[in-house]
Design an enzyme around this catalytic site. Sequence first.
Site, short mmCIF file in Angstrom:
data_model
loop_
_atom_site.label_atom_id
_atom_site.label_comp_id
_atom_site.label_asym_id
_atom_site.label_seq_id
_atom_site.Cartn_x
_atom_site.Cartn_y
_atom_site.Cartn_z
N MET A 27 49.34 -2.11 66.13
CA MET A 27 50.00 -3.32 66.62
C MET A 27 50.88 -3.09 67.83
SD MET A 27 51.08 -5.38 63.18
CE MET A 27 52.25 -4.14 62.66
N ASP A 139 58.00 2.51 56.45
CA ASP A 139 56.88 3.25 57.06
C ASP A 139 57.34 4.65 57.44
OD1 ASP A 139 54.32 3.71 57.95
OD2 ASP A 139 54.59 2.69 59.87
#
Length: 316
Positions: A27, A139
């Site tokens: 992304m 993450d």
Amino acid sequence: MSTVPSDLIGRRIAGYRLEREIGRGGMARVYRAEDLRLGRTVAVKILAPELARNDLFRKRFEHESRIAASIDHPHIVPVFEAGEAEGVLFIAMRFVHGRDLRALLDREGPLPLDRTARIVTQVASALDAAHAHNLVHRDVKPGNILVAEGTDSEHPEHIYLTDFGLTKKSLSLTGFTTVGQFVGTLDYVAPEQIAGRPVDGRCDVYGLACVVHEMLTGRPPFERDDDMALLWAHLNDPPEPAVGHGAAVDEVLVRALAKDPQARYPSCAGFVAALRTAGLAARVAAPAPTQVVTEPPPPPPPPAWAAPVYGPGPRV
């Protein structure tokens, strides 16, 4: 899938001229850039244009970027600016000279426990600081841990945690988000993320434990042939043992990788402290190397010319 245009090098985005690409993901792409206002080198992350068109994501991005920028911590990459320009969302951060932990592990392989603990102590400090601001990273992975040169021989590495304020959900963002959006990297993702349940800082304890396992063994705690099998393993299977580091270290990792968040260590610092204690116990319990005492070999027989002196019998 969201994509970032590949022709941004040389472009000017919100006062930053993009010089070269230094990282990418599904992304976003990260560029080394020049801050045209202050004449300094920075890192600029450009998110996919599709995300800027999502009002919910944009609100969350702006909110969490402000939180991330407000955290003043020596092991969190400082955020200088975040916003929207030229139809894309961007975030400008300190440019860190060094490499990420992924590159370090690819080059050097498994690390000794003492070096692993030294590195992840700094990561744990950064994560707990974020949790104190109600921000969960979600993450934690080697690619988001930057390894810069330290100050001296006792501190050979200075560690930075990066990638806050981009696609994560804050604990306080219930008005901006809906439960169920999955964010994370499969090798390090916590079971509650997979199941779409609410997360807190113990989600990052799990991710950090996955990273520690890979640092010690050269592989993450779960390896499967496809993504679905890997997700199933995170939800149901016991982790692979960290062979060669002792039962105490394995016990610490098993607790940090518990399927139930409440069974894990309540903080990242608590996990790393337990890891250090287990490593020390393993060294103390290790048996001393056995000394083998051997008799010296017998002297060689005398040469033929010396027989009149030594006689025919053995030398003594």
